[in-house]
Motif scaffolding. Sequence first.
Motif, PDB file in Angstrom:
ATOM      1  N   MET A  17      40.871  52.774  47.264  1.00  0.00           N
ATOM      2  CA  MET A  17      41.575  51.819  48.082  1.00  0.00           C
ATOM      3  C   MET A  17      42.355  50.829  47.213  1.00  0.00           C
ATOM      4  O   MET A  17      43.453  50.447  47.557  1.00  0.00           O
ATOM      5  N   PHE A  18      41.723  50.418  46.118  1.00  0.00           N
ATOM      6  CA  PHE A  18      42.364  49.440  45.247  1.00  0.00           C
ATOM      7  C   PHE A  18      43.703  49.956  44.732  1.00  0.00           C
ATOM      8  O   PHE A  18      44.695  49.239  44.742  1.00  0.00           O
ATOM      9  N   ALA A  19      43.731  51.206  44.300  1.00  0.00           N
ATOM     10  CA  ALA A  19      44.958  51.790  43.759  1.00  0.00           C
ATOM     11  C   ALA A  19      46.037  51.923  44.827  1.00  0.00           C
ATOM     12  O   ALA A  19      47.225  51.858  44.520  1.00  0.00           O
ATOM     13  N   LEU A  20      45.642  52.096  46.084  1.00  0.00           N
ATOM     14  CA  LEU A  20      46.606  52.266  47.170  1.00  0.00           C
ATOM     15  C   LEU A  20      47.127  50.943  47.727  1.00  0.00           C
ATOM     16  O   LEU A  20      48.147  50.916  48.392  1.00  0.00           O
ATOM     17  N   SER A  21      46.437  49.864  47.442  1.00  0.00           N
ATOM     18  CA  SER A  21      46.796  48.563  48.002  1.00  0.00           C
ATOM     19  C   SER A  21      48.042  47.991  47.327  1.00  0.00           C
ATOM     20  O   SER A  21      48.111  47.898  46.107  1.00  0.00           O
ATOM     21  N   LYS A  22      49.000  47.624  48.134  1.00  0.00           N
ATOM     22  CA  LYS A  22      50.223  46.995  47.614  1.00  0.00           C
ATOM     23  C   LYS A  22      49.994  45.506  47.363  1.00  0.00           C
ATOM     24  O   LYS A  22      50.568  44.918  46.471  1.00  0.00           O
ATOM     25  N   SER A  23      49.160  44.896  48.193  1.00  0.00           N
ATOM     26  CA  SER A  23      48.843  43.483  47.996  1.00  0.00           C
ATOM     27  C   SER A  23      47.477  43.386  47.323  1.00  0.00           C
ATOM     28  O   SER A  23      46.674  44.296  47.356  1.00  0.00           O
ATOM     29  N   ASP A  24      47.233  42.275  46.717  1.00  0.00           N
ATOM     30  CA  ASP A  24      46.015  42.054  45.938  1.00  0.00           C
ATOM     31  C   ASP A  24      44.901  41.579  46.873  1.00  0.00           C
ATOM     32  O   ASP A  24      44.484  40.430  46.824  1.00  0.00           O
ATOM     33  N   ASP A  25      44.391  42.492  47.745  1.00  0.00           N
ATOM     34  CA  ASP A  25      43.441  42.037  48.763  1.00  0.00           C
ATOM     35  C   ASP A  25      42.212  42.930  48.930  1.00  0.00           C
ATOM     36  O   ASP A  25      41.520  42.868  49.929  1.00  0.00           O
ATOM     37  N   VAL A  26      41.916  43.762  47.935  1.00  0.00           N
ATOM     38  CA  VAL A  26      40.772  44.658  48.042  1.00  0.00           C
ATOM     39  C   VAL A  26      39.587  44.073  47.274  1.00  0.00           C
ATOM     40  O   VAL A  26      39.707  43.681  46.124  1.00  0.00           O
ATOM     41  N   ILE A  27      38.439  44.010  47.944  1.00  0.00           N
ATOM     42  CA  ILE A  27      37.195  43.564  47.318  1.00  0.00           C
ATOM     43  C   ILE A  27      36.319  44.792  47.154  1.00  0.00           C
ATOM     44  O   ILE A  27      36.071  45.528  48.106  1.00  0.00           O
ATOM     45  N   TYR A  28      35.852  45.026  45.946  1.00  0.00           N
ATOM     46  CA  TYR A  28      35.031  46.191  45.641  1.00  0.00           C
ATOM     47  C   TYR A  28      33.599  45.741  45.385  1.00  0.00           C
ATOM     48  O   TYR A  28      33.361  44.874  44.551  1.00  0.00           O
ATOM     49  N   MET A  29      32.643  46.303  46.134  1.00  0.00           N
ATOM     50  CA  MET A  29      31.231  45.962  45.968  1.00  0.00           C
ATOM     51  C   MET A  29      30.440  47.249  45.754  1.00  0.00           C
ATOM     52  O   MET A  29      30.717  48.267  46.382  1.00  0.00           O
ATOM     53  N   ASN A  30      29.465  47.175  44.845  1.00  0.00           N
ATOM     54  CA  ASN A  30      28.660  48.354  44.563  1.00  0.00           C
ATOM     55  C   ASN A  30      27.343  47.919  43.929  1.00  0.00           C
ATOM     56  O   ASN A  30      27.099  46.730  43.753  1.00  0.00           O
TER      57      ASN A  30
ATOM     58  N   ARG B  84      17.709  46.562  40.518  1.00  0.00           N
ATOM     59  CA  ARG B  84      18.267  45.969  41.737  1.00  0.00           C
ATOM     60  C   ARG B  84      19.424  45.041  41.380  1.00  0.00           C
ATOM     61  O   ARG B  84      19.342  43.830  41.532  1.00  0.00           O
ATOM     62  N   VAL B  85      20.517  45.624  40.895  1.00  0.00           N
ATOM     63  CA  VAL B  85      21.679  44.843  40.471  1.00  0.00           C
ATOM     64  C   VAL B  85      22.904  45.325  41.232  1.00  0.00           C
ATOM     65  O   VAL B  85      23.229  46.504  41.210  1.00  0.00           O
ATOM     66  N   GLY B  86      23.565  44.397  41.893  1.00  0.00           N
ATOM     67  CA  GLY B  86      24.814  44.698  42.571  1.00  0.00           C
ATOM     68  C   GLY B  86      25.934  43.923  41.910  1.00  0.00           C
ATOM     69  O   GLY B  86      25.700  43.015  41.115  1.00  0.00           O
ATOM     70  N   TYR B  87      27.152  44.308  42.226  1.00  0.00           N
ATOM     71  CA  TYR B  87      28.298  43.597  41.665  1.00  0.00           C
ATOM     72  C   TYR B  87      29.457  43.622  42.650  1.00  0.00           C
ATOM     73  O   TYR B  87      29.490  44.419  43.583  1.00  0.00           O
ATOM     74  N   MET B  88      30.380  42.712  42.416  1.00  0.00           N
ATOM     75  CA  MET B  88      31.556  42.591  43.265  1.00  0.00           C
ATOM     76  C   MET B  88      32.764  42.326  42.375  1.00  0.00           C
ATOM     77  O   MET B  88      32.691  41.505  41.467  1.00  0.00           O
ATOM     78  N   VAL B  89      33.840  43.051  42.632  1.00  0.00           N
ATOM     79  CA  VAL B  89      35.094  42.853  41.900  1.00  0.00           C
ATOM     80  C   VAL B  89      36.083  42.250  42.882  1.00  0.00           C
ATOM     81  O   VAL B  89      36.427  42.854  43.892  1.00  0.00           O
ATOM     82  N   LEU B  90      36.509  41.033  42.565  1.00  0.00           N
ATOM     83  CA  LEU B  90      37.425  40.302  43.445  1.00  0.00           C
ATOM     84  C   LEU B  90      38.831  40.275  42.866  1.00  0.00           C
ATOM     85  O   LEU B  90      39.002  40.227  41.647  1.00  0.00           O
ATOM     86  N   PRO B  91      39.844  40.252  43.732  1.00  0.00           N
ATOM     87  CA  PRO B  91      41.200  40.019  43.243  1.00  0.00           C
ATOM     88  C   PRO B  91      41.294  38.599  42.674  1.00  0.00           C
ATOM     89  O   PRO B  91      40.576  37.693  43.108  1.00  0.00           O
ATOM     90  N   LYS B  92      42.153  38.408  41.708  1.00  0.00           N
ATOM     91  CA  LYS B  92      42.296  37.087  41.078  1.00  0.00           C
ATOM     92  C   LYS B  92      42.592  35.991  42.097  1.00  0.00           C
ATOM     93  O   LYS B  92      42.122  34.870  41.969  1.00  0.00           O
ATOM     94  N   CYS B  93      43.356  36.339  43.130  1.00  0.00           N
ATOM     95  CA  CYS B  93      43.738  35.326  44.117  1.00  0.00           C
ATOM     96  C   CYS B  93      42.542  34.809  44.924  1.00  0.00           C
ATOM     97  O   CYS B  93      42.621  33.739  45.537  1.00  0.00           O
ATOM     98  N   LEU B  94      41.427  35.523  44.924  1.00  0.00           N
ATOM     99  CA  LEU B  94      40.260  35.091  45.685  1.00  0.00           C
ATOM    100  C   LEU B  94      39.162  34.457  44.826  1.00  0.00           C
ATOM    101  O   LEU B  94      38.187  33.940  45.349  1.00  0.00           O
ATOM    102  N   LEU B  95      39.315  34.483  43.519  1.00  0.00           N
ATOM    103  CA  LEU B  95      38.278  33.955  42.638  1.00  0.00           C
ATOM    104  C   LEU B  95      37.990  32.478  42.875  1.00  0.00           C
ATOM    105  O   LEU B  95      36.838  32.062  42.959  1.00  0.00           O
ATOM    106  N   LYS B  96      39.035  31.679  42.992  1.00  0.00           N
ATOM    107  CA  LYS B  96      38.859  30.234  43.182  1.00  0.00           C
ATOM    108  C   LYS B  96      38.149  29.944  44.509  1.00  0.00           C
ATOM    109  O   LYS B  96      37.231  29.132  44.571  1.00  0.00           O
ATOM    110  N   LYS B  97      38.573  30.643  45.582  1.00  0.00           N
ATOM    111  CA  LYS B  97      37.957  30.449  46.895  1.00  0.00           C
ATOM    112  C   LYS B  97      36.485  30.875  46.869  1.00  0.00           C
ATOM    113  O   LYS B  97      35.613  30.186  47.387  1.00  0.00           O
ATOM    114  N   PHE B  98      36.188  31.994  46.242  1.00  0.00           N
ATOM    115  CA  PHE B  98      34.813  32.463  46.135  1.00  0.00           C
ATOM    116  C   PHE B  98      33.958  31.452  45.371  1.00  0.00           C
ATOM    117  O   PHE B  98      32.858  31.111  45.797  1.00  0.00           O
TER     118      PHE B  98
END
Length: 88
Positions: free
Chosen positions: A1-14, A25-39
Amino acid sequence: MFALSKSDDVIYMNTFSKTISPSLRVGYMVLPKCLLKKFDSRLGFYSCTVPTFEQLVIAELINSGDFERHINRVRRNKRRELIRTVIA
């Protein structure tokens, strides 16, 4: 999904539970740069419950390339098992 997204709006969690070990028991989340400050402003106050040692081990696995080699090895073995099952 990330590669297909034209805008920087995909959040990846795994998680690493299925790729490394169910007991890890370790999870992670990859956020777009534009959402880092809000998060950070809304959820940054939560403390991490994952021990530092486990984080360092996972980081070393990723940085050394061992994690990718592990995933590829598991995929090859699963494929071989599937082929053996189909042939038998």
